[in-house]
Design a protein around this motif. Sequence first.
Motif, PDB file in Angstrom:
ATOM      1  N   ILE A 184     -21.163  31.992   0.081  1.00 27.67           N
ATOM      2  CA  ILE A 184     -20.346  31.529   0.536  1.00 27.67           C
ATOM      3  C   ILE A 184     -19.378  31.692  -0.469  1.00 27.67           C
ATOM      4  O   ILE A 184     -18.312  32.395  -1.240  1.00 27.67           O
ATOM      5  N   VAL A 185     -20.290  31.256  -1.903  1.00 21.63           N
ATOM      6  CA  VAL A 185     -19.366  30.904  -3.283  1.00 21.63           C
ATOM      7  C   VAL A 185     -19.423  32.568  -3.957  1.00 21.63           C
ATOM      8  O   VAL A 185     -18.437  33.011  -4.539  1.00 21.63           O
ATOM      9  N   LEU A 186     -20.692  33.126  -4.155  1.00 18.44           N
ATOM     10  CA  LEU A 186     -20.482  34.482  -4.068  1.00 18.44           C
ATOM     11  C   LEU A 186     -20.223  35.624  -3.119  1.00 18.44           C
ATOM     12  O   LEU A 186     -19.152  36.524  -3.839  1.00 18.44           O
ATOM     13  N   ARG A 187     -19.458  35.232  -1.637  1.00 13.17           N
ATOM     14  CA  ARG A 187     -18.671  36.193  -1.212  1.00 13.17           C
ATOM     15  C   ARG A 187     -17.475  35.717  -1.666  1.00 13.17           C
ATOM     16  O   ARG A 187     -16.978  36.678  -1.451  1.00 13.17           O
ATOM     17  N   HIS A 188     -16.695  35.242  -1.814  1.00 11.30           N
ATOM     18  CA  HIS A 188     -15.427  34.177  -2.472  1.00 11.30           C
ATOM     19  C   HIS A 188     -15.447  35.074  -4.324  1.00 11.30           C
ATOM     20  O   HIS A 188     -14.189  34.211  -4.775  1.00 11.30           O
ATOM     21  N   ALA A 189     -16.600  35.351  -4.967  1.00  7.25           N
ATOM     22  CA  ALA A 189     -16.780  34.883  -6.696  1.00  7.25           C
ATOM     23  C   ALA A 189     -14.663  36.232  -6.832  1.00  7.25           C
ATOM     24  O   ALA A 189     -14.659  36.402  -7.784  1.00  7.25           O
ATOM     25  N   GLU A 190     -14.741  36.792  -5.862  1.00  7.07           N
ATOM     26  CA  GLU A 190     -13.699  37.654  -6.721  1.00  7.07           C
ATOM     27  C   GLU A 190     -12.345  36.966  -7.501  1.00  7.07           C
ATOM     28  O   GLU A 190     -11.964  37.335  -8.224  1.00  7.07           O
ATOM     29  N   ALA A 191     -11.790  36.263  -6.503  1.00 10.57           N
ATOM     30  CA  ALA A 191     -11.228  34.766  -7.102  1.00 10.57           C
ATOM     31  C   ALA A 191     -11.079  34.367  -8.217  1.00 10.57           C
ATOM     32  O   ALA A 191     -10.771  34.202  -9.413  1.00 10.57           O
ATOM     33  N   LEU A 192     -12.577  34.545  -8.960  1.00  9.60           N
ATOM     34  CA  LEU A 192     -13.219  33.654  -9.956  1.00  9.60           C
ATOM     35  C   LEU A 192     -13.686  34.634 -11.280  1.00  9.60           C
ATOM     36  O   LEU A 192     -13.366  34.729 -12.008  1.00  9.60           O
ATOM     37  N   LEU A 193     -13.459  36.142 -10.750  1.00  6.76           N
ATOM     38  CA  LEU A 193     -13.162  37.261 -11.745  1.00  6.76           C
ATOM     39  C   LEU A 193     -11.619  37.828 -11.798  1.00  6.76           C
ATOM     40  O   LEU A 193     -12.175  39.025 -12.761  1.00  6.76           O
ATOM     41  N   VAL A 194     -10.557  37.528 -11.877  1.00 10.36           N
ATOM     42  CA  VAL A 194      -9.538  37.433 -11.970  1.00 10.36           C
ATOM     43  C   VAL A 194      -8.839  37.087 -13.718  1.00 10.36           C
ATOM     44  O   VAL A 194      -8.302  35.784 -13.639  1.00 10.36           O
ATOM     45  N   SER A 195      -9.730  37.212 -14.767  1.00 12.45           N
ATOM     46  CA  SER A 195      -9.915  37.050 -15.864  1.00 12.45           C
ATOM     47  C   SER A 195      -7.929  37.261 -16.807  1.00 12.45           C
ATOM     48  O   SER A 195      -6.776  38.172 -16.366  1.00 12.45           O
ATOM     49  N   SER A 196      -7.771  36.710 -17.786  1.00 10.85           N
ATOM     50  CA  SER A 196      -6.481  37.033 -18.591  1.00 10.85           C
ATOM     51  C   SER A 196      -6.993  38.455 -19.325  1.00 10.85           C
ATOM     52  O   SER A 196      -7.956  38.628 -18.900  1.00 10.85           O
ATOM     53  N   PRO A 197      -6.299  39.412 -19.752  1.00  9.62           N
ATOM     54  CA  PRO A 197      -6.350  40.639 -20.282  1.00  9.62           C
ATOM     55  C   PRO A 197      -7.362  40.182 -21.150  1.00  9.62           C
ATOM     56  O   PRO A 197      -8.314  40.795 -21.629  1.00  9.62           O
ATOM     57  N   GLU A 198      -7.125  39.202 -21.986  1.00 12.72           N
ATOM     58  CA  GLU A 198      -7.394  39.135 -23.240  1.00 12.72           C
ATOM     59  C   GLU A 198      -9.034  38.413 -23.289  1.00 12.72           C
ATOM     60  O   GLU A 198      -9.517  38.410 -23.893  1.00 12.72           O
ATOM     61  N   GLY A 199      -8.676  37.541 -22.448  1.00 19.78           N
ATOM     62  CA  GLY A 199     -10.242  37.015 -21.606  1.00 19.78           C
ATOM     63  C   GLY A 199     -11.613  37.301 -20.932  1.00 19.78           C
ATOM     64  O   GLY A 199     -11.585  39.105 -20.909  1.00 19.78           O
ATOM     65  N   ALA A 200     -12.519  37.623 -20.919  1.00 17.70           N
ATOM     66  CA  ALA A 200     -13.362  37.852 -19.767  1.00 17.70           C
ATOM     67  C   ALA A 200     -14.092  37.073 -18.673  1.00 17.70           C
ATOM     68  O   ALA A 200     -14.063  35.647 -19.156  1.00 17.70           O
ATOM     69  N   THR A 201     -13.726  36.836 -17.485  1.00 15.94           N
ATOM     70  CA  THR A 201     -14.978  35.940 -16.693  1.00 15.94           C
ATOM     71  C   THR A 201     -16.187  36.825 -15.380  1.00 15.94           C
ATOM     72  O   THR A 201     -16.209  37.899 -15.495  1.00 15.94           O
ATOM     73  N   ASP A 202     -17.235  35.982 -15.285  1.00 17.91           N
ATOM     74  CA  ASP A 202     -18.493  36.713 -14.938  1.00 17.91           C
ATOM     75  C   ASP A 202     -18.848  35.527 -13.932  1.00 17.91           C
ATOM     76  O   ASP A 202     -18.865  34.746 -14.036  1.00 17.91           O
ATOM     77  N   TYR A 203     -19.802  36.219 -13.055  1.00 17.56           N
ATOM     78  CA  TYR A 203     -20.476  35.425 -11.716  1.00 17.56           C
ATOM     79  C   TYR A 203     -21.630  35.803 -11.720  1.00 17.56           C
ATOM     80  O   TYR A 203     -22.094  36.836 -12.040  1.00 17.56           O
ATOM     81  N   VAL A 204     -22.163  34.835 -11.917  1.00 19.92           N
ATOM     82  CA  VAL A 204     -24.302  35.081 -11.612  1.00 19.92           C
ATOM     83  C   VAL A 204     -24.344  34.079 -10.620  1.00 19.92           C
ATOM     84  O   VAL A 204     -24.232  33.292 -10.411  1.00 19.92           O
ATOM     85  N   HIS A 205     -24.866  35.097  -9.663  1.00 17.24           N
ATOM     86  CA  HIS A 205     -26.005  34.383  -8.106  1.00 17.24           C
ATOM     87  C   HIS A 205     -26.744  33.842  -9.025  1.00 17.24           C
ATOM     88  O   HIS A 205     -27.606  34.669  -9.646  1.00 17.24           O
ATOM     89  N   ALA A 206     -27.184  32.500  -9.248  1.00 15.78           N
ATOM     90  CA  ALA A 206     -27.822  31.971  -9.653  1.00 15.78           C
ATOM     91  C   ALA A 206     -28.789  30.827  -9.329  1.00 15.78           C
ATOM     92  O   ALA A 206     -27.898  30.275  -8.924  1.00 15.78           O
ATOM     93  N   ASP A 207     -30.119  30.405  -9.115  1.00  9.99           N
ATOM     94  CA  ASP A 207     -30.291  28.650  -9.045  1.00  9.99           C
ATOM     95  C   ASP A 207     -30.285  28.324  -9.828  1.00  9.99           C
ATOM     96  O   ASP A 207     -31.061  28.980 -11.273  1.00  9.99           O
ATOM     97  N   VAL A 208     -29.842  27.026 -10.287  1.00 12.11           N
ATOM     98  CA  VAL A 208     -30.304  26.225 -11.597  1.00 12.11           C
ATOM     99  C   VAL A 208     -31.275  25.474 -12.238  1.00 12.11           C
ATOM    100  O   VAL A 208     -31.804  25.220 -12.731  1.00 12.11           O
ATOM    101  N   LEU A 209     -32.197  26.023 -11.122  1.00 14.65           N
ATOM    102  CA  LEU A 209     -33.530  25.290 -10.777  1.00 14.65           C
ATOM    103  C   LEU A 209     -33.902  26.299 -12.470  1.00 14.65           C
ATOM    104  O   LEU A 209     -35.776  26.230 -12.199  1.00 14.65           O
ATOM    105  N   GLU A 210     -33.651  27.825 -12.029  1.00 16.89           N
ATOM    106  CA  GLU A 210     -34.267  28.516 -13.105  1.00 16.89           C
ATOM    107  C   GLU A 210     -33.143  29.075 -13.977  1.00 16.89           C
ATOM    108  O   GLU A 210     -32.691  30.411 -14.540  1.00 16.89           O
ATOM    109  N   PRO A 211     -32.963  27.624 -15.247  1.00 14.58           N
ATOM    110  CA  PRO A 211     -32.021  27.394 -15.894  1.00 14.58           C
ATOM    111  C   PRO A 211     -32.309  28.632 -17.076  1.00 14.58           C
ATOM    112  O   PRO A 211     -31.049  29.313 -17.543  1.00 14.58           O
ATOM    113  N   ALA A 212     -33.608  29.780 -17.284  1.00 15.22           N
ATOM    114  CA  ALA A 212     -33.392  30.291 -18.948  1.00 15.22           C
ATOM    115  C   ALA A 212     -32.791  31.817 -18.603  1.00 15.22           C
ATOM    116  O   ALA A 212     -32.341  32.239 -19.349  1.00 15.22           O
ATOM    117  N   LYS A 213     -33.255  31.647 -16.876  1.00 10.66           N
ATOM    118  CA  LYS A 213     -32.476  32.680 -16.407  1.00 10.66           C
ATOM    119  C   LYS A 213     -31.158  33.051 -16.917  1.00 10.66           C
ATOM    120  O   LYS A 213     -30.412  34.308 -17.026  1.00 10.66           O
TER     121      LYS A 213
END
Length: 261
Positions: free
Chosen positions: A105-134
């Motif tokens: 459900i967080v992935l489904r709403h991730a667009e709201a997290l991807l609206v960055s300022s023009p100077e900066g950047a945002t990204d979303y990774v759908h992953a489990d913290v049990l795989e920290p290296a990934k």
Amino acid sequence: MTTGTPQPPIDTSRPHSARVYDSLLGGKDNYPVDQAVAEHLPAEAKAGAFQNRAFMNRATAWLAREGVDQFLDIGTGIPTAPNLHQIAQEIAPASRVVYCDNDPIVLRHAEALLVSSPEGATDYVHADVLEPAKIIEAAHKVLDFDRPVALSLLGLLHFLPDDVDPLGIVRTLTAGLCPGSYVVLSQGASDVNPEGGERGSAEYGKGGIRLALRTREEFTRFFEGLEIVEPGLVTAPEWFRGTPGPLPEFSGVYVAVARIP
Ligand SMILES: C[S@@+](CC[C@H](N)C(=O)[O-])C[C@H]1O[C@@H](n2cnc3c(N)ncnc32)[C@H](O)[C@@H]1O
């Protein structure tokens, strides 16, 4: 996996921690199974959710004012304004933020997290913290790990029982960060309001969610080798830099910000 890949299904037959938290915060992205857990939690759970969120807000603003302009936030949750990148970019518009959560459900709403300022950047990774290296590997796309990064795991550690080795996970994550980076953690306490904590654990447990509340001493272990900054390891409403705080404790949530030497 990042956004753009096929959407995993949302299971509405059992509660999910992101949606229970959204319900506690008064959000709309939750289902009757989640509301049932939230309604039966002790009253402090709601205060704890708001105080945890307010701590994220203050700690992020403090870090941005300290000159940190890269953030890796794991266990992000369903977007709730203001989100971390909005706080950081209001102070430092070029801030770069990578979010990560394992809930569809967080992935489904991730667009709201991807609206960055023009100077900066945002990204979303759908992953489990049990795989920290990934997660660290995926975050390299947006973050420069040769410069300081603020790593945050907020409201996440108490969903990681000791048998999944949360200490090892945090160590693997911090091993990827350079000196001058920061670690921001919050954790539900077992020794602030023990009776409420037990009731909360039982309610989550009925929904199949294992809650791992921890004592102050147990939470302290996550910061071994790191330099905890002022005001130290305190509860969420007590973490203030300057005025007006601290506030009275009603959260039952331990927090701290630490610097990597
Ligand atoms: C209580 S919410 C906290 C949200 C946000 N960090 C905050 O403090 O406002 C916990 C979040 O951790 C996420 N989470 C739980 N287990 C996880 C895991 N194994 N890997 C990644 N995220 C996880 C949940 O999906 C949920 O969004």
